[in-house]
Design an enzyme around this catalytic site. Structure first.
Site, PDB file in Angstrom:
ATOM      1  N   ASP A 102       0.843  -1.193   0.000  1.00 51.21           N
ATOM      2  CA  ASP A 102       0.000   0.000   0.000  1.00 51.21           C
ATOM      3  C   ASP A 102       0.879   1.244   0.000  1.00 51.21           C
ATOM      4  O   ASP A 102       2.062   1.189   0.356  1.00 51.21           O
ATOM      5  CB  ASP A 102      -0.915  -0.011   1.232  1.00 51.21           C
ATOM      6  CG  ASP A 102      -2.229   0.701   0.983  1.00 51.21           C
ATOM      7  OD1 ASP A 102      -2.899   0.369  -0.006  1.00 51.21           O
ATOM      8  OD2 ASP A 102      -2.589   1.570   1.794  1.00 51.21           O
ATOM      9  N   GLU A 154       2.946   4.606  -4.200  1.00 47.06           N
ATOM     10  CA  GLU A 154       3.030   5.480  -5.383  1.00 47.06           C
ATOM     11  C   GLU A 154       4.410   6.152  -5.557  1.00 47.06           C
ATOM     12  O   GLU A 154       4.754   6.411  -6.724  1.00 47.06           O
ATOM     13  CB  GLU A 154       1.926   6.557  -5.306  1.00 47.06           C
ATOM     14  CG  GLU A 154       0.529   6.028  -5.505  1.00 47.06           C
ATOM     15  CD  GLU A 154       0.030   5.207  -4.295  1.00 47.06           C
ATOM     16  OE1 GLU A 154      -0.786   4.301  -4.513  1.00 47.06           O
ATOM     17  OE2 GLU A 154       0.481   5.460  -3.156  1.00 47.06           O
ATOM     18  N   ASP A 159      -8.764   3.459  -2.599  1.00 45.71           N
ATOM     19  CA  ASP A 159      -9.744   3.938  -1.624  1.00 45.71           C
ATOM     20  C   ASP A 159     -10.981   4.505  -2.314  1.00 45.71           C
ATOM     21  O   ASP A 159     -11.233   5.719  -2.315  1.00 45.71           O
ATOM     22  CB  ASP A 159      -9.110   5.008  -0.739  1.00 45.71           C
ATOM     23  CG  ASP A 159      -7.928   4.492   0.050  1.00 45.71           C
ATOM     24  OD1 ASP A 159      -7.751   3.261   0.120  1.00 45.71           O
ATOM     25  OD2 ASP A 159      -7.175   5.315   0.595  1.00 45.71           O
TER      26      ASP A 159
END
Length: 793
Positions: A453, A456, A532
């Site tokens: 998670d 990025e 999300d």
């Protein structure tokens, strides 16, 4: 600072974390101001007039006055085009070495002073001014790339003079316009919430955490890729621009009969902030195109069998006893559950590769206890490491000089859930090796898989981009460079580190890794969680768009947070999301710590009954899902496919966005609107059976079917042979009668366990014989499995 940045900074400044993020945002701005080359005067450049060509295997190099173009057709038919000396390698997308050239492809003069490369599957024509046309063997133009334009620092152009190649990877921004057929439709570009068909507009190529629940209007998101799939009457083609820099793709659909009866072609405009101008083109049917793409970028990893079942996750499991209560709730209600995921709150102070011993005093014991009940534990793993001497992960990484640095060689320190953080440089092979070894701790704690998670990567910022400075330095496999090039491949390189590390630590089992972010080639290391998504009916629709778009970009294993990450869904919304999720590759509930519960029994007895039915159907279809996973491994075909997959020339199907094919056998029509108990379904050509009623419908065309709260419409293709779980725990073949005089079929991946053995794919043929349906293996051998006929004849 724009209005959104201002609102974000006002919200966070009142907290200690907010003050850190405010200081970080200013530090990042200063770092880029001093660490990036200043953009001064620039000069535009175009290729100029053709001057000659040099044949090479598979094609050749066409020389222009101010540039050059390398055209190379690979043995499988893929076309590579590289301007300004750009080569296919090095590349983060390619799986191993560049494919061999097609020795039969020939470079030869074309009309009007241009050149062309002719091969069996495709022809590439290059005009005297640098326009590149990709044509079918019959001469139909699928794509026309107009001469590119570069913007380079003026001093670079002056120093180079009038001759020679361009500025290369780091120095030049570039722009290229392309034309496609007037009837073409666009798909792909990674995970896009507004798809799956990409409408007119601009799409950014920069992996981004949107900073909260997203919906169909939000772009970009976590996993962007410069992969365009273009579907038109004349044919399908996929274009991949192998460039990981920040950029924008602007799409414009064409118009047939526009202006005095002439078609206006569709348009694509690529603008990149740097990096090479190189791209690959694949031509053929959708299946052939995705097969070629997988051959270039790698076969999709096959998840272990348990990962195809239902997963339950939450940010906010209080402690081990709450985990036990949730798992017991599934068991007491006879609800299948394959995995439970622990978010950052199970870590000690949110620090990666740790455990909060107060709340989870015996995590290995808990994992063993759950596994005895058939439930695996999956752990979140974030890349950020708390910058704190005494933290074992930080100390070992610092000793190995494994963290991203600034232009002066100092560690880049951002802000995350753990406070001041550093970030491993996964573009360094040494760092990937070190990081991969750290997963031994996760295995010792009893985890069976990992979920990457915030890769990025994310650093909290009160304003500006919530990521690392663009001036941050990366190894980039020894070439060296900065975050402008490394940002989009950061999650991909992290997935590689985790996948390879787990594979070495536990060599007899296939790793289970899925990531929120990534890039072209992510499928080699696992799949993706689509982020999300906001709780609401628009979020439900966005969930489907993301899964289809990622599949058409080469990542077949993905899924959304069922119920949405934020908020509390209504019972109806939760149920419809759950019913959709039961037919998606990654079937996972998940929510934020501030959101409502996601256990099916929390929504009342009616929802529980219907969710249980969806869970049982997913369990029954597990042999089919594993077969789809093995087929994806061999062919690159996604599990979830658009309804036009086998009939791309059907324009009404190209515009259908609210249904999908699960493999070739099933058409799933989820309910995406509140209060709907019936819905229209667009059918591809052929006969389709409603799996709930057995009623047959003839396509192509549109039908209206019942969609009660108890189920969503699922239709089976006539002749389909679907492997399903039998009541005794084995496998049986469910067959839907073929049309008279025609045959159908299907496949079964024979269980090869969760190791590395290749599964045997058994293919079946179905036929009408007299008054009954007969199913045989290919070659006329008995099926060898129980057969159950469904539907009418």
């Amino acid at each position: 600072m724009n209005a959104r940045d201002l609102v974000r900074s006002v919200k966070v400044v009142g907290t200690a974390q907010g003050l850190r993020s405010l200081r970080w945002a200013w530090r990042r701005r200063r770092s880029d101001a001093t660490g990036l080359p200043r953009r001064g005067a620039e000069l535009a450049r175009v290729p100029g007039v053709v001057e000659g060509a040099d044949p090479q295997p598979g094609g050749g190099v066409v020389r222009f006055a101010r540039s050059s173009l390398r055209v190379r057709v690979a043995a499988g038919g893929a076309v590579f085009c590289g301007w300004d000396g750009a080569e296919p390698e090095p590349s983060y997308a390619l799986d191993g070495a560049c494919p061999e050239a097609d020795e039969r492809a020939q470079l030869e003069p074309d009309t009007d002073g241009g050149w062309r490369v002719v091969s069996e599957r495709v022809t590439v024509a290059v005009s005297r001014m640098g326009t590149v046309e990709v044509r079918t063997p019959g001469g139909v133009v699928l794509r026309r790339d107009l001469p590119p334009r570069w913007w380079e620092p003026a001093e670079a152009v002056i120093d180079r003079g009038c001759e020679g190649r361009g500025a290369g990877v780091a120095g030049a921004r570039w722009h290229q316009r392309s034309e496609v057929a007037a009837d073409a439709r666009f798909f792909g570009l990674g995970g896009r919430a507004g798809g799956p068909r990409l409408k007119d507009g601009s799409y950014r190529l920069w992996n981004t955490d949107p900073g909260g629940g997203f919906g169909p209007g939000d772009d970009p998101l976590y996993l962007t890729m410069p992969v365009q799939l273009v579907v038109a009457d004349a044919g399908t083609h996929l274009v991949f621009h192998d460039n990981s820099w920040d950029g924008t793709v602007t799409l414009r659909e064409g118009e047939e009969g526009a202006g005095s009866g002439h078609d206006r072609p569709g348009g694509v405009r690529m603008r990149m902030e740097g990096g090479p101008l190189r791209y690959w083109v694949f031509v053929g049917t959708p299946a052939r195109v995705l097969h070629g793409w997988a051959a270039l970028t790698g076969s999709p990893a096959v998840p272990p069998g348990w990962a195809l079942g239902h997963h339950h996750a939450r940010w906010g499991f209080g402690d081990a006893n709450e985990v036990r209560r949730v798992v017991a709730g599934y068991r007491e209600r006879n609800l299948p559950l394959s995995a439970l995921h622990l978010d950052i709150d199970h870590l000690a102070g949110n620090r990666v590769f740790t455990v909060d011993a107060a709340r989870f005093p015996d995590l290995p014991g808990l994992a063993a206890e759950l596994r005895a009940d058939g439930v695996r534990l999956v752990s979140i793993v974030d890349p950020a490491v708390k910058a704190e001497p005494g933290n074992a992960v930080y100390d070992s990484g610092a000793a190995a000089e494994g963290f991203v640095t600034d232009a002066r060689g100092r560690e880049v320190r951002g802000v995350t859930w753990v406070g001041e953080s550093v970030f491993p440089d996964f573009t360094d092979p040494r760092v990937r090796k070190w990081w991969g070894g750290l997963y031994a701790e996760r295995l010792e704690q009893g985890f069976s898989g990992v979920w990457h998670d915030r890769c990025e990567p994310v650093s909290f910022a009160a304003f500006g981009e919530p990521t690392l400075p663009r001036s941050a330095r990366h190894a980039l496999e020894g070439r060296g460079g900065d975050h402008r090039e490394a940002h989009n491949v950061y999650g991909l390189a992290m997935a590689r580190a985790g996948y390879e590390g787990l594979g070495e630590l536990r060599p007899d089992e296939r790793p289970f890794v899925f990531s929120r972010s990534g890039w072209a080639g992510l499928q080699r290391y696992g799949g993706s969680r689509s982020g999300d998504v906001a709780t609401g009916w628009p979020g439900l629709r966005a969930s489907l768009a993301l899964v289809i778009g990622l599949g058409l970009s080469g990542v077949p294993y993905s899924g959304p947070d069922i119920g949405g990450f934020t908020g509390s869904p209504s019972p109806e919304l939760y149920l419809r999301w759950f019913q959709l999720g039961a037919y998606l590759p990654l079937f996972r509930t998940h929510s934020a710590i501030t959101a409502g519960r996601r256990e099916p029994w929390e929504f009342g007895s009616g929802v529980l009954e219907h969710a249980a039915a969806a869970l049982r159907e997913r369990q029954r279809l597990l042999p089919y899902f594993m077969t789809l996973a093995r087929l994806a491994e061999r062919t690159g075909a996604p599990y979830v496919r658009p309804v036009w997959w086998r009939q791309p020339k059907d324009r009404s199907l190209r515009d259908c966005e609210d249904a999908f094919l699960l493999g070739d056998a099933l058409l799933v029509a989820p309910v995406l609107e509140e209060g709907a108990v019936r819905r229209a379904v667009r059918l591809p050509r052929g006969r389709w059976y409603d799996t709930a009623t057995g009623r047959a419908y003839e396509g192509p065309g549109q039908v209206v079917v019942d969609a009660p709260l108890s189920r969503i419409p699922v239709l089976a293709r006539a002749g389909a042979v679907i492997p399903v779980a039998s009541p005794d725990g084995g496998v049986e073949l469910e067959v839907w009668p073929p049309c008279q005089g025609r045959k159908g079929g299907g496949s079964l991946a024979v269980d090869a366990g969760d190791g590395w053995d290749k599964a045997e794919l058994v293919r079946f043929v179905s036929r009408l014989r007299g008054d009954g349906v007969r199913v045989e293996r290919e070659g006329g051998v008995e099926a060898g499995y129980p057969v159950r006929v469904r539907g009418g004849s």
